[in-house]
Design a protein around this motif. Sequence first.
Motif, PDB file in Angstrom:
ATOM      1  N   LEU A  58      15.200  16.836  43.372  1.00 15.15           N
ATOM      2  CA  LEU A  58      14.036  17.563  42.880  1.00 15.15           C
ATOM      3  C   LEU A  58      13.851  18.847  43.671  1.00 15.15           C
ATOM      4  CD1 LEU A  58      11.410  14.679  42.552  1.00 15.15           C
ATOM      5  CD2 LEU A  58      12.653  15.803  40.699  1.00 15.15           C
ATOM      6  N   GLN A  59      13.468  19.903  42.975  1.00 14.13           N
ATOM      7  CA  GLN A  59      13.102  21.148  43.648  1.00 14.13           C
ATOM      8  C   GLN A  59      11.716  20.945  44.266  1.00 14.13           C
ATOM      9  OE1 GLN A  59      13.255  24.196  40.663  1.00 14.13           O
ATOM     10  NE2 GLN A  59      15.433  23.904  40.273  1.00 14.13           N
ATOM     11  N   LYS A  60      11.382  21.753  45.246  1.00  9.84           N
ATOM     12  CA  LYS A  60      10.097  21.631  45.933  1.00  9.84           C
ATOM     13  C   LYS A  60       8.925  21.703  44.943  1.00  9.84           C
ATOM     14  CE  LYS A  60       7.549  21.382  49.628  1.00  9.84           C
ATOM     15  NZ  LYS A  60       7.451  20.120  50.341  1.00  9.84           N
ATOM     16  N   LEU A  61       8.987  22.641  44.014  1.00  9.82           N
ATOM     17  CA  LEU A  61       7.929  22.787  43.016  1.00  9.82           C
ATOM     18  C   LEU A  61       7.802  21.528  42.150  1.00  9.82           C
ATOM     19  CD1 LEU A  61       5.811  24.817  42.191  1.00  9.82           C
ATOM     20  CD2 LEU A  61       7.446  25.830  40.634  1.00  9.82           C
ATOM     21  N   GLN A  62       8.925  20.898  41.828  1.00  9.00           N
ATOM     22  CA  GLN A  62       8.898  19.654  41.063  1.00  9.00           C
ATOM     23  C   GLN A  62       8.260  18.530  41.874  1.00  9.00           C
ATOM     24  OE1 GLN A  62      13.141  19.601  40.227  1.00  9.00           O
ATOM     25  NE2 GLN A  62      12.743  19.948  38.036  1.00  9.00           N
ATOM     26  N   GLN A  63       8.591  18.465  43.163  1.00 13.05           N
ATOM     27  CA  GLN A  63       7.993  17.449  44.025  1.00 13.05           C
ATOM     28  C   GLN A  63       6.474  17.600  44.068  1.00 13.05           C
ATOM     29  OE1 GLN A  63       9.831  17.858  47.862  1.00 13.05           O
ATOM     30  NE2 GLN A  63      11.858  17.293  47.115  1.00 13.05           N
ATOM     31  N   ILE A  64       6.021  18.827  44.189  1.00 15.81           N
ATOM     32  CA  ILE A  64       4.583  19.099  44.235  1.00 15.81           C
ATOM     33  C   ILE A  64       3.912  18.704  42.923  1.00 15.81           C
ATOM     34  CG2 ILE A  64       2.874  20.963  44.351  1.00 15.81           C
ATOM     35  CD1 ILE A  64       4.843  22.348  46.359  1.00 15.81           C
ATOM     36  N   MET A  65       4.515  19.079  41.800  1.00 13.86           N
ATOM     37  CA  MET A  65       3.935  18.761  40.494  1.00 13.86           C
ATOM     38  C   MET A  65       3.925  17.259  40.241  1.00 13.86           C
ATOM     39  SD  MET A  65       2.370  19.556  37.770  1.00 13.86           S
ATOM     40  CE  MET A  65       2.388  21.330  37.848  1.00 13.86           C
ATOM     41  N   HIS A  66       5.003  16.559  40.600  1.00 13.62           N
ATOM     42  CA  HIS A  66       5.055  15.113  40.409  1.00 13.62           C
ATOM     43  C   HIS A  66       3.961  14.446  41.243  1.00 13.62           C
ATOM     44  CE1 HIS A  66       9.530  14.915  38.976  1.00 13.62           C
ATOM     45  NE2 HIS A  66       8.834  15.849  38.350  1.00 13.62           N
ATOM     46  N   ALA A  67       3.780  14.896  42.473  1.00 16.75           N
ATOM     47  CA  ALA A  67       2.731  14.343  43.336  1.00 16.75           C
ATOM     48  C   ALA A  67       1.350  14.589  42.727  1.00 16.75           C
ATOM     49  CB  ALA A  67       2.827  14.946  44.739  1.00 16.75           C
ATOM     50  N   LYS A  68       1.140  15.766  42.188  1.00 17.98           N
ATOM     51  CA  LYS A  68      -0.146  16.096  41.562  1.00 17.98           C
ATOM     52  C   LYS A  68      -0.395  15.191  40.353  1.00 17.98           C
ATOM     53  CE  LYS A  68      -1.421  20.391  41.371  1.00 17.98           C
ATOM     54  NZ  LYS A  68      -1.602  21.819  41.017  1.00 17.98           N
ATOM     55  N   LEU A  69       0.614  15.005  39.525  1.00 23.09           N
ATOM     56  CA  LEU A  69       0.469  14.125  38.366  1.00 23.09           C
ATOM     57  C   LEU A  69       0.136  12.700  38.800  1.00 23.09           C
ATOM     58  CD1 LEU A  69       3.457  15.420  36.198  1.00 23.09           C
ATOM     59  CD2 LEU A  69       1.037  15.544  35.579  1.00 23.09           C
ATOM     60  N   ARG A  70       0.829  12.217  39.820  1.00 22.76           N
ATOM     61  CA  ARG A  70       0.574  10.860  40.316  1.00 22.76           C
ATOM     62  C   ARG A  70      -0.830  10.726  40.893  1.00 22.76           C
ATOM     63  NH1 ARG A  70       6.444  11.175  42.236  1.00 22.76           N
ATOM     64  NH2 ARG A  70       7.523   9.896  40.674  1.00 22.76           N
ATOM     65  N   ARG A  71      -1.304  11.751  41.584  1.00 26.44           N
ATOM     66  CA  ARG A  71      -2.670  11.716  42.125  1.00 26.44           C
ATOM     67  C   ARG A  71      -3.708  11.584  41.014  1.00 26.44           C
ATOM     68  NH1 ARG A  71      -0.905  15.779  45.519  1.00 26.44           N
ATOM     69  NH2 ARG A  71      -2.017  17.375  44.330  1.00 26.44           N
ATOM     70  N   HIS A  72      -3.361  12.091  39.850  1.00 32.26           N
ATOM     71  CA  HIS A  72      -4.259  12.012  38.701  1.00 32.26           C
ATOM     72  C   HIS A  72      -4.004  10.770  37.851  1.00 32.26           C
ATOM     73  CE1 HIS A  72      -6.443  15.796  39.087  1.00 32.26           C
ATOM     74  NE2 HIS A  72      -5.318  16.288  39.581  1.00 32.26           N
ATOM     75  N   GLY A  73      -3.201   9.844  38.375  1.00 31.34           N
ATOM     76  CA  GLY A  73      -2.989   8.568  37.695  1.00 31.34           C
ATOM     77  C   GLY A  73      -1.818   8.513  36.745  1.00 31.34           C
ATOM     78  N   ALA A  74      -1.031   9.572  36.679  1.00 31.72           N
ATOM     79  CA  ALA A  74       0.119   9.582  35.770  1.00 31.72           C
ATOM     80  C   ALA A  74       1.301   8.845  36.393  1.00 31.72           C
ATOM     81  CB  ALA A  74       0.531  11.015  35.442  1.00 31.72           C
ATOM     82  N   GLU A  75       2.135   8.331  35.532  1.00 29.80           N
ATOM     83  CA  GLU A  75       3.359   7.671  35.948  1.00 29.80           C
ATOM     84  C   GLU A  75       4.507   8.660  35.758  1.00 29.80           C
ATOM     85  OE1 GLU A  75       5.549   3.475  34.796  1.00 29.80           O
ATOM     86  OE2 GLU A  75       3.496   3.831  34.088  1.00 29.80           O
ATOM     87  N   VAL A  76       5.288   8.897  36.808  1.00 21.16           N
ATOM     88  CA  VAL A  76       6.390   9.849  36.754  1.00 21.16           C
ATOM     89  C   VAL A  76       7.656   9.148  37.248  1.00 21.16           C
ATOM     90  CG1 VAL A  76       7.263  12.097  37.499  1.00 21.16           C
ATOM     91  CG2 VAL A  76       4.791  11.735  37.294  1.00 21.16           C
ATOM     92  N   HIS A  77       8.724   9.255  36.465  1.00 19.92           N
ATOM     93  CA  HIS A  77      10.012   8.659  36.821  1.00 19.92           C
ATOM     94  C   HIS A  77      11.074   9.751  36.841  1.00 19.92           C
ATOM     95  CE1 HIS A  77       8.797   4.392  36.307  1.00 19.92           C
ATOM     96  NE2 HIS A  77       7.864   4.972  35.567  1.00 19.92           N
ATOM     97  N   VAL A  78      12.093   9.533  37.667  1.00 22.81           N
ATOM     98  CA  VAL A  78      13.236  10.446  37.742  1.00 22.81           C
ATOM     99  C   VAL A  78      14.481   9.634  37.404  1.00 22.81           C
ATOM    100  CG1 VAL A  78      14.591  11.995  39.203  1.00 22.81           C
ATOM    101  CG2 VAL A  78      12.105  11.823  39.527  1.00 22.81           C
ATOM    102  N   VAL A  79      15.280  10.148  36.464  1.00 23.58           N
ATOM    103  CA  VAL A  79      16.549   9.505  36.131  1.00 23.58           C
ATOM    104  C   VAL A  79      17.665  10.528  36.313  1.00 23.58           C
ATOM    105  CG1 VAL A  79      15.549   7.814  34.546  1.00 23.58           C
ATOM    106  CG2 VAL A  79      16.285  10.009  33.651  1.00 23.58           C
ATOM    107  N   ASP A  80      18.800  10.056  36.837  1.00 21.54           N
ATOM    108  CA  ASP A  80      19.908  10.984  37.067  1.00 21.54           C
ATOM    109  C   ASP A  80      21.257  10.443  36.613  1.00 21.54           C
ATOM    110  OD1 ASP A  80      20.419   9.125  39.063  1.00 21.54           O
ATOM    111  OD2 ASP A  80      20.713  10.618  40.636  1.00 21.54           O
ATOM    112  N   ASP A  81      21.233   9.301  35.919  1.00 15.34           N
ATOM    113  CA  ASP A  81      22.475   8.770  35.366  1.00 15.34           C
ATOM    114  C   ASP A  81      22.142   7.765  34.267  1.00 15.34           C
ATOM    115  OD1 ASP A  81      21.638   6.511  36.796  1.00 15.34           O
ATOM    116  OD2 ASP A  81      23.224   6.658  38.296  1.00 15.34           O
ATOM    117  N   LYS A  82      23.157   7.329  33.533  1.00 17.58           N
ATOM    118  CA  LYS A  82      22.923   6.415  32.417  1.00 17.58           C
ATOM    119  C   LYS A  82      22.365   5.068  32.882  1.00 17.58           C
ATOM    120  CE  LYS A  82      26.011   8.603  29.102  1.00 17.58           C
ATOM    121  NZ  LYS A  82      27.187   8.439  28.232  1.00 17.58           N
ATOM    122  N   PRO A  83      22.873   4.486  33.976  1.00 21.88           N
ATOM    123  CA  PRO A  83      22.250   3.244  34.450  1.00 21.88           C
ATOM    124  C   PRO A  83      20.770   3.442  34.831  1.00 21.88           C
ATOM    125  CG  PRO A  83      24.424   3.472  35.413  1.00 21.88           C
ATOM    126  CD  PRO A  83      24.120   4.772  34.708  1.00 21.88           C
TER     127      PRO A  83
END
Length: 114
Positions: A58-83
Motif C-alpha cells: 500500500l502507498q502511504k496515502l492508501q494506508q491513511i485512507m484505509h485507516a480513516k475508513l476503518r475508524r468510521h466503521g468500514a471494512e477494508v480488505h487488501v487482496v494481491d493474488d488469486k488465493p
Amino acid sequence: MTSPREGVIEAYLLAQCRAHGFLCLKFVSPARRGVPDRIVVALGRIVFVEVKRPGGQLQKLQQIMHAKLRRHGAEVHVVDDKPGVDAFVAYLLKGLLADSEQRHDPRRTGSAQD
C-alpha cells in the motif's frame, strides 16, 4: 495506472464476485486519492477492497485512507493474488451463512414449535 498483474487480480475478483451473486463496483473518487479500488456489496454487507499486484504494498496515502475508513466503521480488505481473492470470497460467504442462520434460527425469534 493499473499494472497488468494487478489487472489480472482485479478481473479475477470481479469474476468471483459475479459468480457468487455479489456486486463488485469500481470505486473512483476524483477528489480523494487513496480510496480502495472496489466496493463489494453482498446481501446487505458493504466492503471496500484494495487490489494490489502480487506482493504489492500500500502507498502511504492508501494506508491513511484505509485507516480513516476503518475508524468510521468500514471494512477494508487488501487482496494481491488469486488465493487472497478466494479467501476473501470465502470470508464473505461464511459471514453471509452465519447471518442467514441467525435470522432463521427459531430459538432466536421465539417461534419454535413445541
